[in-house]
Design an enzyme around this catalytic site. Sequence first.
Site, short mmCIF file in Angstrom:
data_model
loop_
_atom_site.label_atom_id
_atom_site.label_comp_id
_atom_site.label_asym_id
_atom_site.label_seq_id
_atom_site.Cartn_x
_atom_site.Cartn_y
_atom_site.Cartn_z
N SER A 1 0.86 -1.21 0.18
CA SER A 1 -0.21 -0.21 -0.01
C SER A 1 0.64 1.34 -0.04
O SER A 1 1.95 1.37 0.66
CB SER A 1 -0.85 -0.09 1.39
OG SER A 1 -1.58 1.31 1.28
N TYR B 1 -2.03 5.97 -5.12
CA TYR B 1 -3.27 6.82 -5.29
C TYR B 1 -2.63 8.20 -5.99
O TYR B 1 -1.78 8.75 -5.62
CB TYR B 1 -3.74 7.52 -3.84
CG TYR B 1 -4.67 6.40 -3.12
CD1 TYR B 1 -5.75 6.03 -3.67
CD2 TYR B 1 -3.89 6.09 -1.85
CE1 TYR B 1 -6.60 5.21 -2.88
CE2 TYR B 1 -4.86 4.98 -1.15
CZ TYR B 1 -6.02 4.61 -1.68
OH TYR B 1 -6.71 4.13 -1.03
N THR C 1 -5.24 2.80 -7.75
CA THR C 1 -6.45 2.79 -7.00
C THR C 1 -7.39 3.94 -7.67
O THR C 1 -6.97 5.22 -7.52
CB THR C 1 -6.39 2.71 -5.60
OG1 THR C 1 -5.62 1.39 -5.21
CG2 THR C 1 -7.82 2.74 -4.86
N LYS D 1 -7.02 -0.65 -10.01
CA LYS D 1 -7.85 -1.22 -8.88
C LYS D 1 -9.24 -0.41 -8.76
O LYS D 1 -8.97 0.95 -8.25
CB LYS D 1 -7.07 -1.30 -7.84
CG LYS D 1 -7.66 -1.98 -6.37
CD LYS D 1 -6.56 -2.02 -5.63
CE LYS D 1 -7.30 -2.80 -4.37
NZ LYS D 1 -8.02 -1.86 -3.59
N HIS E 1 -13.21 -2.22 -3.29
CA HIS E 1 -12.39 -1.88 -2.00
C HIS E 1 -12.89 -2.36 -0.77
O HIS E 1 -12.97 -1.94 0.40
CB HIS E 1 -12.46 -0.15 -2.06
CG HIS E 1 -11.28 0.37 -1.42
ND1 HIS E 1 -10.50 1.47 -2.23
CD2 HIS E 1 -10.68 0.58 0.02
CE1 HIS E 1 -9.51 1.87 -1.68
NE2 HIS E 1 -9.53 1.25 -0.46
C1 LIG Z 1 -7.75 -1.94 6.39
C2 LIG Z 1 -7.91 -1.91 5.24
C3 LIG Z 1 -6.99 -1.00 4.54
C4 LIG Z 1 -7.03 -0.79 3.21
N1 LIG Z 1 -6.04 0.22 2.58
C5 LIG Z 1 -6.22 0.07 1.20
C6 LIG Z 1 -5.19 0.77 0.54
O1 LIG Z 1 -4.15 1.40 1.18
N2 LIG Z 1 -5.14 0.94 -0.66
C7 LIG Z 1 -6.04 0.52 -1.58
O2 LIG Z 1 -6.34 0.57 -2.82
N3 LIG Z 1 -7.08 -0.44 -0.94
C8 LIG Z 1 -6.98 -0.77 0.44
N4 LIG Z 1 -8.15 -1.43 0.94
C9 LIG Z 1 -8.85 -2.30 0.01
C10 LIG Z 1 -7.85 -3.76 0.07
O3 LIG Z 1 -7.08 -3.58 -0.94
C11 LIG Z 1 -9.01 -4.95 -0.68
O4 LIG Z 1 -9.38 -4.27 -2.01
C12 LIG Z 1 -10.13 -5.07 0.09
O5 LIG Z 1 -9.67 -5.41 1.31
C13 LIG Z 1 -10.64 -6.61 -0.50
O6 LIG Z 1 -11.63 -7.09 0.37
P1 LIG Z 1 -11.39 -8.25 1.48
O7 LIG Z 1 -11.16 -7.46 2.63
O8 LIG Z 1 -12.83 -8.75 1.79
O9 LIG Z 1 -10.52 -9.12 1.20
C14 LIG Z 1 -7.79 -1.67 2.33
C15 LIG Z 1 -8.76 -2.55 3.06
C16 LIG Z 1 -8.67 -2.81 4.12
C17 LIG Z 1 -9.82 -3.77 4.94
O1 LIG Z 2 -8.18 2.43 1.55
C1 LIG Z 2 -8.43 2.31 2.49
O2 LIG Z 2 -9.34 1.38 2.75
C2 LIG Z 2 -7.96 2.56 3.82
O3 LIG Z 2 -8.25 2.33 4.88
C3 LIG Z 2 -7.06 3.95 3.63
C4 LIG Z 2 -7.45 5.10 4.42
C5 LIG Z 2 -6.74 5.97 4.38
C6 LIG Z 2 -5.45 6.17 3.69
C7 LIG Z 2 -5.13 4.95 2.93
C8 LIG Z 2 -6.04 3.88 3.07
#
Ligand SMILES: Cc1cc2nc3c(=O)[nH]c(=O)nc-3n(C[C@H](O)[C@H](O)[C@H](O)COP(=O)(O)O)c2cc1C
Ligand SMILES: O=C(O)C(=O)c1ccccc1
Length: 370
Positions: free
Chosen positions: A104, A133, A159, A227, A251
Site C-alpha cells: 500500500s 493513489y 487505485t 484497481k 475496495h
Molecule cells: C484495513 C484496510 C486497509 C486498506 N487499505 C487500502 C489501501 O491503502 N489502498 C487500496 O487500494 N486498498 C486498500 N484496501 C482495500 C483492499 O486492497 C481490498 O480491495 C479489500 O480489502 C478486499 O476485500 P477483503 O478485505 O474482503 O479481502 C484496504 C482494505 C482494508 C480492509
Molecule cells: O483504503 C482504505 O481502505 C483505507 O483504509 C485507507 C485510508 C486512508 C488512507 C489510505 C488507505
Amino acid sequence: MLNVHDFETAARATLDPVYADFIAGGARDEITVRANEAAFSGLRLLPRMLRGSAERDLAVTLLGDRADLPILLSPTAFHKLVTPDGELATARAAAAAGALMIVSMASTVAVGEIADAARAVGGDDVSLWFQLYIQPDLEITEALVRRATDAGCTALVVTVDSPVLGANERNRRNGLNDLPAGLYCENLRDLRDGESGHVRQIAMSPELSWEHIDWLRRTTSLPILLKGVLHPEDARLAVQHGVDGLVLSNHGGRQLDTVPATLELLPEMAAAVAGRIPIVLDGGVRRGTDVVKALALGASAVGIGRPVMWALAEGGEKSVRHLLELLHAELDDTLALCGASGLDDLTPELVRPAGWGHAGQGTCNGGVVS
Ligand SMILES: Cc1cc2nc3c(=O)[nH]c(=O)nc-3n(C[C@H](O)[C@H](O)[C@H](O)COP(=O)(O)O)c2cc1C
Ligand SMILES: O=C(O)C(=O)c1ccccc1
C-alpha cells in the site's frame, strides 16, 4: 487456527475494538461488504470425477511475475496498527509462502525497506507491486513512482475508486481520524521538505481522469493495473488506454456502498476485456472454494485484504505465513475434489448458481445462469 474465520475471531479478541472496526468496516450500511462474501456463498461447485492428477500446479504468472499461488495480498494500509514490525512482517511471510504482495502507498514502513525484507527471505525472485493513489501534484506522484521503482517494484496498482475517502461510520462513531503517535505513512516522508508522512498528506482526488492514466503511462515503463474499475465500459477504456491489468475490486465495500459484489461483476468484466489483460479479483475471498469460483469465472488470480490484517493481528509474520499455507492447502484440496490438475482446468462449467435445478424453476439449461 484452521481457517480464515479462526484468524478473524482471534484478531477480534486481541485488537483494540477501534482498530478491529477500522479493519472489518465498510462504507455506510456495509451492504457491499456483506454482498462480497454472500456472492461466493451463492454459487455452487459442480465437480468433475475421474480426471485429476497426483499433483496440482497452483503457480501463476502475472505480467511476467511468477507466484506459487494465485492468491495475492491486496494492498492494505497501516500494518503497524496491528503488529510492531508492520509491513516487514507481512512481506517476509508473503516471500516465504511465494505469494505476491501489493504494498500500500499508505504503508507504515517505507517501500524500500519492505522490499529488502522480502528479498532477505525469498531472494531476488521475490516480486512486489506498489499501490498508488495518483496525487493531483504530479511531481509528488512522480517521486512516489520513483521510490517504488527504486525499491524494485515490478508493477503499479493505481487505485481509482477513491475520488473521496469512503464514509466509514464505525470510524466516525469511534472517533478514529488519525494514526496513533509515532506511526507515519513512510512513503510520503520528506517528499517535500520537512514532511513527516502524515496520513493527511494523501490527497484523494475527485478531479482525476483518463488523462492522468495517459500521463502515468508515459511516465513509467512499469506495467500499470487499475484497481477499482467496476463498469465494463471502463474496463474497455482501460484496455484502450494501454493499461496492463485490472484489479476487479470494490475496495472491500469501503468506498461506494451498494455497488455489486465483485464476483457478480466478474463474468461481464471478463467478457469486456476478452482475455486481452488479466483480471485479479478481490473482496470476500475467504476459502479455497472462493478462489476456484473466481478463477472458473475468468479471474487470473484473487486478492485478500482483511484476512491478512487479521492474521497479522493474531500473531504477526508467522500467522500470515500460516494463513497463506492454509489457503494454499485449501485451494489444492479444492482442485483435487473438482478433478482439476491445474488452474487452467477451472472453467465456467464448474460453477452453478445456488438453487439451480430446483423442481419447477426450469433452470436446468446446461449450466447457463438463468
Ligand atoms: C484495513 C484496510 C486497509 C486498506 N487499505 C487500502 C489501501 O491503502 N489502498 C487500496 O487500494 N486498498 C486498500 N484496501 C482495500 C483492499 O486492497 C481490498 O480491495 C479489500 O480489502 C478486499 O476485500 P477483503 O478485505 O474482503 O479481502 C484496504 C482494505 C482494508 C480492509
Ligand atoms: O483504503 C482504505 O481502505 C483505507 O483504509 C485507507 C485510508 C486512508 C488512507 C489510505 C488507505
